[in-house]
Design a protein around this motif. Structure first.
Motif, PDB file in Angstrom:
ATOM      1  N   ILE A  29     -10.555 -10.539  11.294  1.00  0.00           N
ATOM      2  CA  ILE A  29      -9.959 -10.419   9.952  1.00  0.00           C
ATOM      3  C   ILE A  29      -9.483  -8.982   9.732  1.00  0.00           C
ATOM      4  O   ILE A  29      -8.352  -8.734   9.287  1.00  0.00           O
ATOM      5  N   LEU A  30     -10.354  -8.029  10.068  1.00  0.00           N
ATOM      6  CA  LEU A  30     -10.014  -6.615   9.864  1.00  0.00           C
ATOM      7  C   LEU A  30      -8.807  -6.219  10.705  1.00  0.00           C
ATOM      8  O   LEU A  30      -7.922  -5.484  10.243  1.00  0.00           O
ATOM      9  N   GLU A  31      -8.746  -6.738  11.923  1.00  0.00           N
ATOM     10  CA  GLU A  31      -7.615  -6.400  12.785  1.00  0.00           C
ATOM     11  C   GLU A  31      -6.294  -6.888  12.172  1.00  0.00           C
ATOM     12  O   GLU A  31      -5.277  -6.193  12.221  1.00  0.00           O
ATOM     13  N   ALA A  32      -6.324  -8.083  11.568  1.00  0.00           N
ATOM     14  CA  ALA A  32      -5.105  -8.598  10.938  1.00  0.00           C
ATOM     15  C   ALA A  32      -4.654  -7.670   9.812  1.00  0.00           C
ATOM     16  O   ALA A  32      -3.454  -7.463   9.583  1.00  0.00           O
ATOM     17  N   GLY A  33      -5.620  -7.081   9.106  1.00  0.00           N
ATOM     18  CA  GLY A  33      -5.271  -6.127   8.043  1.00  0.00           C
ATOM     19  C   GLY A  33      -4.548  -4.910   8.587  1.00  0.00           C
ATOM     20  O   GLY A  33      -3.615  -4.390   7.973  1.00  0.00           O
ATOM     21  N   SER A  44      -0.656   3.964   6.249  1.00  0.00           N
ATOM     22  CA  SER A  44      -1.404   4.869   5.366  1.00  0.00           C
ATOM     23  C   SER A  44      -2.706   4.275   4.805  1.00  0.00           C
ATOM     24  O   SER A  44      -3.559   5.022   4.358  1.00  0.00           O
ATOM     25  N   PRO A  45      -2.885   2.946   4.792  1.00  0.00           N
ATOM     26  CA  PRO A  45      -4.131   2.436   4.197  1.00  0.00           C
ATOM     27  C   PRO A  45      -5.340   2.552   5.126  1.00  0.00           C
ATOM     28  O   PRO A  45      -5.214   2.775   6.336  1.00  0.00           O
ATOM     29  N   ILE A  46      -6.493   2.402   4.531  1.00  0.00           N
ATOM     30  CA  ILE A  46      -7.764   2.287   5.260  1.00  0.00           C
ATOM     31  C   ILE A  46      -8.571   1.138   4.655  1.00  0.00           C
ATOM     32  O   ILE A  46      -8.308   0.734   3.516  1.00  0.00           O
ATOM     33  N   ILE A  47      -9.482   0.621   5.439  1.00  0.00           N
ATOM     34  CA  ILE A  47     -10.339  -0.473   4.978  1.00  0.00           C
ATOM     35  C   ILE A  47     -11.793  -0.047   5.145  1.00  0.00           C
ATOM     36  O   ILE A  47     -12.219   0.270   6.261  1.00  0.00           O
ATOM     37  N   TYR A  94       1.863  -0.743  -2.745  1.00  0.00           N
ATOM     38  CA  TYR A  94       2.567  -1.798  -2.000  1.00  0.00           C
ATOM     39  C   TYR A  94       1.896  -2.009  -0.638  1.00  0.00           C
ATOM     40  O   TYR A  94       1.623  -3.131  -0.225  1.00  0.00           O
ATOM     41  N   ASP A  95       1.659  -0.899   0.053  1.00  0.00           N
ATOM     42  CA  ASP A  95       1.089  -0.978   1.402  1.00  0.00           C
ATOM     43  C   ASP A  95      -0.314  -1.585   1.367  1.00  0.00           C
ATOM     44  O   ASP A  95      -0.637  -2.488   2.155  1.00  0.00           O
ATOM     45  N   GLY A  96      -1.139  -1.071   0.478  1.00  0.00           N
ATOM     46  CA  GLY A  96      -2.498  -1.568   0.394  1.00  0.00           C
ATOM     47  C   GLY A  96      -2.535  -3.043   0.028  1.00  0.00           C
ATOM     48  O   GLY A  96      -3.376  -3.805   0.525  1.00  0.00           O
ATOM     49  N   SER A  97      -1.606  -3.460  -0.825  1.00  0.00           N
ATOM     50  CA  SER A  97      -1.568  -4.875  -1.227  1.00  0.00           C
ATOM     51  C   SER A  97      -1.232  -5.770  -0.041  1.00  0.00           C
ATOM     52  O   SER A  97      -1.775  -6.877   0.088  1.00  0.00           O
ATOM     53  N   CYS A  98      -0.338  -5.310   0.814  1.00  0.00           N
ATOM     54  CA  CYS A  98       0.011  -6.108   2.006  1.00  0.00           C
ATOM     55  C   CYS A  98      -1.181  -6.205   2.949  1.00  0.00           C
ATOM     56  O   CYS A  98      -1.388  -7.251   3.584  1.00  0.00           O
TER      57      CYS A  98
ATOM     58  N   LEU B   4      -3.395 -15.849  13.160  1.00  0.00           N
ATOM     59  CA  LEU B   4      -3.776 -14.476  13.490  1.00  0.00           C
ATOM     60  C   LEU B   4      -2.710 -13.812  14.355  1.00  0.00           C
ATOM     61  O   LEU B   4      -2.398 -12.628  14.196  1.00  0.00           O
ATOM     62  N   GLU B   5      -2.117 -14.609  15.240  1.00  0.00           N
ATOM     63  CA  GLU B   5      -1.048 -14.117  16.111  1.00  0.00           C
ATOM     64  C   GLU B   5       0.190 -13.768  15.272  1.00  0.00           C
ATOM     65  O   GLU B   5       0.853 -12.753  15.518  1.00  0.00           O
ATOM     66  N   VAL B   6       0.491 -14.599  14.301  1.00  0.00           N
ATOM     67  CA  VAL B   6       1.636 -14.323  13.406  1.00  0.00           C
ATOM     68  C   VAL B   6       1.407 -13.005  12.666  1.00  0.00           C
ATOM     69  O   VAL B   6       2.282 -12.130  12.628  1.00  0.00           O
ATOM     70  N   LEU B   7       0.221 -12.860  12.077  1.00  0.00           N
ATOM     71  CA  LEU B   7      -0.062 -11.656  11.285  1.00  0.00           C
ATOM     72  C   LEU B   7       0.006 -10.403  12.154  1.00  0.00           C
ATOM     73  O   LEU B   7       0.412  -9.334  11.695  1.00  0.00           O
ATOM     74  N   LYS B   8      -0.373 -10.560  13.414  1.00  0.00           N
ATOM     75  CA  LYS B   8      -0.450  -9.399  14.298  1.00  0.00           C
ATOM     76  C   LYS B   8       0.889  -9.060  14.960  1.00  0.00           C
ATOM     77  O   LYS B   8       1.149  -7.894  15.268  1.00  0.00           O
ATOM     78  N   THR B   9       1.709 -10.062  15.189  1.00  0.00           N
ATOM     79  CA  THR B   9       2.956  -9.790  15.934  1.00  0.00           C
ATOM     80  C   THR B   9       4.175  -9.594  15.028  1.00  0.00           C
ATOM     81  O   THR B   9       5.215  -9.141  15.505  1.00  0.00           O
TER      82      THR B   9
END
Lengths: 172, 172
Positions: A29-33, A44-47, A94-98, B4-9
């Motif tokens: 999940i975190l990687e997708a963020g 620029s964001p951090i989690i 904007y960035d953080g929301s995405c 997950l692949e969509v979000l990442k690529t």
């Protein structure tokens, strides 16, 4: 579920089981963020991903104070809180929301429920929030964008409300 | 591709073929935008979906003026412009950004490239933007959140830049 199904069926969850989220699932999940779009690709964001019970409860308590409901749990019992902040630049919100959108959609794809919880901005402006960043070694001017409450859904996830009329104006 | 692949690529695309996006595909992308999370589930954003060449070019021209590069096409030749605006309430920018994230991810899942283009806020504050809303029968106080340039990718999509260090601070 295919991606379109994930995007369409993800709902905000307000009732969580107390069980920890599997660490491998959380990592995905975190990687997708991390791969969310950011202005000029600046990342620029951090989690801040919190499963530590004491800190999770402290964040909940601070958040409850900010919204004027001390003693309640604005995170609905979720065992994980993801706090998303972004460098204070014009596209920060904007960035953080995405990033948050990606986190929520990735969670849903992996069978984990989520809810966006606001007041991260106010939180990081308080001495508590400033100290939290300092304790984590985060330097620079960061603003809070939002939290994601994360956990396994307790009960049936809600059905989406009907979509409003006039969502889309189509100019052909 | 799974979600997950969509979000990442998904990457920002800056070179589009001029071909129209299939109408059924466009409809599915737009629908995914409608299901984005919004503050209190208020569904405050709207999407103006433009394939009309004249209006598409006019938006591009206004946008180019705002960023001080008149005569250029900030939408990289994309045949579709999605302009996302939101009712002027505290969560407007957060909500609109989540809509844009959903639009971009849905597009990628369906083989369509996209790029977030800013300056929607300034655009809707200009007489041009105010008139556009009026012409579409949109009443109320809306603020521009962003545009999505949409179209089929010309050439190979770029690979993601390496992710920065310290994206995630994990507190166990």
């Amino acid at each position: 579920m295919d991606t379109l199904e994930v995007l369409k069926t993800r709902r905000s969850i307000r009732k969580f089981r107390p069980d920890a989220v599997d660490e491998e699932v959380l990592a995905r999940i975190l990687e997708a963020g991390e791969y969310a779009p950011t202005g000029m690709g600046a990342q620029s964001p951090i989690i801040i991903a919190v499963t530590n019970r004491e800190l999770r409860d402290r964040i909940a308590a601070e958040n409850a104070e900010i919204c004027g409901r001390p003693g309640t749990d604005p995170f609905y019992g979720a065992p994980v809180i993801l706090l998303v902040a972004a460098e204070n630049r014009p596209t920060a919100v904007y960035d953080g929301s995405c990033v948050i959108a990606n986190l929520m959609n990735a969670a849903w794809a992996l069978g984990v429920g989520s809810c966006w919880i606001h007041r991260a901005k106010e939180e990081l402006e308080l001495p508590f929030g400033r100290q939290l960043l300092k304790d984590l070694g985060i330097e620079g001017d960061y603003i809070g964008v939002g939290h994601v409450a994360l956990g396994y859904v307790d009960g049936q996830p809600p059905l989406p409300k009907p979509r409003k009329a006039n969502w889309v104006y189509r100019v052909k």
